[in-house]
Design an enzyme around this catalytic site. Structure first.
Site, PDB file in Angstrom:
ATOM      1  N   GLU B  51       0.866  -1.175   0.000  1.00  0.00           N
ATOM      2  CA  GLU B  51       0.000   0.000   0.000  1.00  0.00           C
ATOM      3  C   GLU B  51       0.898   1.218   0.000  1.00  0.00           C
ATOM      4  O   GLU B  51       1.692   1.406   0.926  1.00  0.00           O
ATOM      5  CB  GLU B  51      -0.825   0.031   1.290  1.00  0.00           C
ATOM      6  CG  GLU B  51      -2.263  -0.373   1.152  1.00  0.00           C
ATOM      7  CD  GLU B  51      -2.975  -0.208   2.491  1.00  0.00           C
ATOM      8  OE1 GLU B  51      -2.789   0.807   3.181  1.00  0.00           O
ATOM      9  OE2 GLU B  51      -3.704  -1.149   2.860  1.00  0.00           O
ATOM     10  N   ASP B  62      -5.674   9.927   9.938  1.00  0.00           N
ATOM     11  CA  ASP B  62      -4.398   9.370  10.362  1.00  0.00           C
ATOM     12  C   ASP B  62      -3.924   9.915  11.700  1.00  0.00           C
ATOM     13  O   ASP B  62      -4.136  11.076  12.029  1.00  0.00           O
ATOM     14  CB  ASP B  62      -3.340   9.644   9.292  1.00  0.00           C
ATOM     15  CG  ASP B  62      -3.511   8.718   8.096  1.00  0.00           C
ATOM     16  OD1 ASP B  62      -3.421   7.485   8.307  1.00  0.00           O
ATOM     17  OD2 ASP B  62      -3.763   9.203   6.984  1.00  0.00           O
TER      18      ASP B  62
END
Lengths: 412, 277
Positions: B51, B62
């Protein structure tokens, strides 16, 4: 006569929360069920007369509504000096700076905290830039006894220390945000991060008519009390509607609050005023509509200050409340549809207008509506004497005197 | 066409999940450090799927580790063209390892979804995970990806209830990313019981493989999750090694990835929907 659906500006957003191409629900999957819940609860509240009664009651007795409608006679006269013969419109103000906490922000906070309570939420979070929305949120949390966490960019905490102290006095926890550049958009990122980690008990009171659906709609609806009152007050005072509405735009909630009830009055023109900072030709401005491009940020599709790669750029304005790289999606739609005209005012022009209002009317405005006043000053000179401009005086300037003093080279 | 592509998009991802063991999915932020060397280290360590994070100024899903990686990458001047070039060069070096781009909507749609889908396809990208495009806004990117033969990989979370699940699963390709905690990346870990019951629930409504991520840091955690899922995603722990070790990161990444791969690959693969009936 009932306006047909096709000819109304009141049929937005659609059932998916889109204002034309804008708006929507661009959020992480974790938050999707929450925004769907919020929408369901908002629909239920809209249909509940008791919710409306409680909202109206608090606005009247706690906030101090209706706010006055005021004819600024000396400002009108001052602007006529030097205008072409027969020119110089009458300038009126909707006095939302007289609300409890000193700005329009409280209207929305009252509505949202009533929704939070309906939903059984026990903890409130919010983001704030200049601190006005943070103070309004901390205020309603104190009023209803709910714990409250306010995210504020570390840079803004430094610049706006009086508002930080106000929030703390009101019992809020103020969390300085150091991620990113430490400004309003970073505070909003941090608010979203808190929400996603506390989905069960937390309600996010967003401060402007932006974010995922249904926030842009419900914030607009709660702020529309401004325009509804103004419409009625104008009829009572002069027996007709104004020719031009003017309001400053950061995220755009005070402007939508004033404009929305007039959108279907074709003779009422509208002017939204963005912050041109040091000028639109450089990058030091906060004019998302005039200097940005459509994109996706903070849950909605709208005009954003961004670069070629879609990275968000920092806005600049002397007014911390206008210093946000996005704008409510309904404004994006109103711009493209041509119903509302948008312009921008520089820091310098806003500072001049700030001082002009102080001296002509004995009102110290916030730097946000000072942008609207500067635009009014330009337009009034071009309009006939029998025309009427109504501007939203959305906040008072106590919070800004330090910034203004610094810019004027005065030590206080 | 340039080089003949030895494997098509869909079969690179499906091959990774058709191995006799669960898949290890490893995340790094593009442009943070020597990304080519770091990605090679992940492959050498045994990662089954890569990824590649597209840096964004406002990574609101995040936690601190990946936020800082985004800032470092953008601070070093990383552009979308750089991310695509990293992907293109990875594809040349590793023709068979599936590569997925992960990021936020705005950089992906800046020049239109068709432009992005076509550029990603040319770079040999197999799938795209877009954090802030839920099924309700699929039109913003999903159709362009599917038309280009790139798998749109959706996320399911602990808040995705049974009523929503069909909408999330519908149109998801490659694998489904189960976000184990309601929260941001790299923070707390979820209880294995919660992961197991949610993965089981999800697998009843789809035969797309389910990979589990958020809060997975150690081989021990990864091994436990691999017993109940088709794949395990590790991100923040790897990103932290890049931050800490700079030019020496590849050796550390290879070491951690090898440990994770050993734990994940030795776990029994979770049964698929059709095998359960």
């Amino acid at each position: 006569m009932v306006a047909s659906k096709a000819n109304t500006f009141h049929n937005q957003p659609d059932e998916r929360g889109h204002f034309g191409d804008y708006g929507g629900r661009y959020v992480a999957e974790t938050l999707m069920p929450l925004v769907l819940d919020l929408e369901r609860e908002y629909r239920a509240a809209q249909a509940d007369p008791e919710f409306q009664r409680e909202f109206d009651d608090l606005l009247e007795h706690y906030v101090g509504r209706p706010s006055p409608l005021y004819f600024a006679e000396r400002l009108t006269e001052a602007l006529r000096v030097g205008s072409p013969e027969g020119r110089g419109a009458q300038v009126w103000f909707k006095r939302d700076e007289l609300n409890h906490t000193g700005a329009h922000k409280i209207n929305n906070c009252i509505g949202q905290i009533l929704l939070a309570i309906r939903m059984g939420k026990t903890r409130i979070i919010a983001e704030t830039g200049a601190g006005q929305h943070g103070v309004a949120t901390a205020t309603v949390c104190a009023r209803f006894g709910l714990p409250c966490v306010i995210y504020m960019g570390a840079e803004d905490v430094r610049r706006q220390s009086p508002n930080v102290f106000r929030m703390k006095l009101l019992g809020a926890e103020v969390v300085p945000v150091t991620s990113g550049r430490g400004t309003l958009k970073d505070a909003m990122n941090e608010g979203l991060r808190d929400w996603v980690a506390n989905v069960d008990d937390t309600f996010y009171i967003i401060g402007t008519a932006a974010g995922p659906h249904p926030y842009p709609e419900l914030v607009r609806d709660f702020q529309s009390v401004i325009g509804k009152e103004a419409r009625q007050q104008m009829q009572e005072r002069i027996g007709r509607l104004p020719d031009l509405l003017v309001a400053a735009i950061g995220g755009g909630s005070n402007a939508l609050g004033l404009f929305h009830p007039f959108l279907d009055d074709p003779d009422v023109k509208m002017l939204g005023v963005e912050a041109a900072g040091h000028g639109l030709d450089g990058s030091e401005h906060a004019a998302s509509l005039l200097g940005g491009f459509p994109g996706v940020l903070h849950g909605n599709k709208t005009y954003l200050l961004q670069d070629e790669d879609g990275q968000i750029t920092e806005g600049h304005s002397i007014s911390a409340g206008l210093d946000y790289p996005g704008i409510g999606p309904e404004h994006a739609w109103l711009k493209d549809s041509g119903r509302v005209e948008y312009t921008a005012i520089t820091d310098e022009e806003a500072l001049e207008a700030f001082q002009l209002l102080c001296r002509t009317e004995g009102i110290i405005p916030a730097l946000e509506p000072s942008h609207a006043i500067a635009a009014v000053a330009k337009r009034a000179k071009e309009m006939d004497r029998d025309t009427v401009i109504l501007a939203n005086l959305c906040g008072r300037g106590d919070k800004d005197i330090f910034t203004v003093a610094e810019r004027l080279g005065v030590e206080i | 066409m340039n080089e003949p592509d030895p494997m098509t998009t869909s079969n690179r991802l499906s091959s990774a999940f058709a191995k006799p063991h669960p898949a290890l999915v490893c995340f790094l932020t593009a442009g943070d450090g020597d990304t080519a060397a770091n990605l090679d280290a992940l492959v050498e360590g045994g990662a089954d799927v890569i990824e590649l994070g597209m840096p964004f100024t406002d990574p609101m899903a995040d936690g601190p580790a990946i936020q800082k990686a985004n800032i470092r990458s953008l601070g070093a001047g990383t552009t979308t063209a750089d991310v695509l070039r990293i992907a293109t060069e990875f594809r040349v070096r590793h023709p068979n390892v599936p590569l997925v781009l992960m990021g936020y909507a705005n950089p992906m749609i800046r020049h239109g979804p068709e432009w992005f889908a076509s550029a990603a396809k040319d770079a040999g990208v197999d799938g795209v995970i877009c954090v802030d495009i839920p099924p309700e806004e699929d039109d913003a990117l999903g159709p362009a990806l599917r038309d280009a033969g790139i798998a749109p990989i959706r996320l399911a979370t602990p808040t995705t209830d049974d009523k929503r699940l069909p909408a999330v699963v519908e149109g998801s390709q490659g694998f489904l990313y189960y976000v184990a905690v309601a929260g941001i990346t790299g923070m707390q870990q979820a209880a294995i019981e919660s992961i197991e019951s949610n993965v089981t629930r999800i697998k009843q409504s789809t035969d797309v493989p389910v990979a589990v991520g958020f809060g997975v840091r150690t081989p021990e955690q990864a091994g436990k999750i691999a017993r109940v899922a088709d794949g395990v995603v590790v991100g923040s722990a790897l990103v932290e090694l890049v931050a800490e070790h700079g030019a020496d990161a590849p050796a550390r990444l290879r070491e951690l990835t090898a440990g994770l791969a050993k734990a994940v690959h030795s776990a029994a693969r979770a049964p698929r929907k059709e095998e359960k009936a």
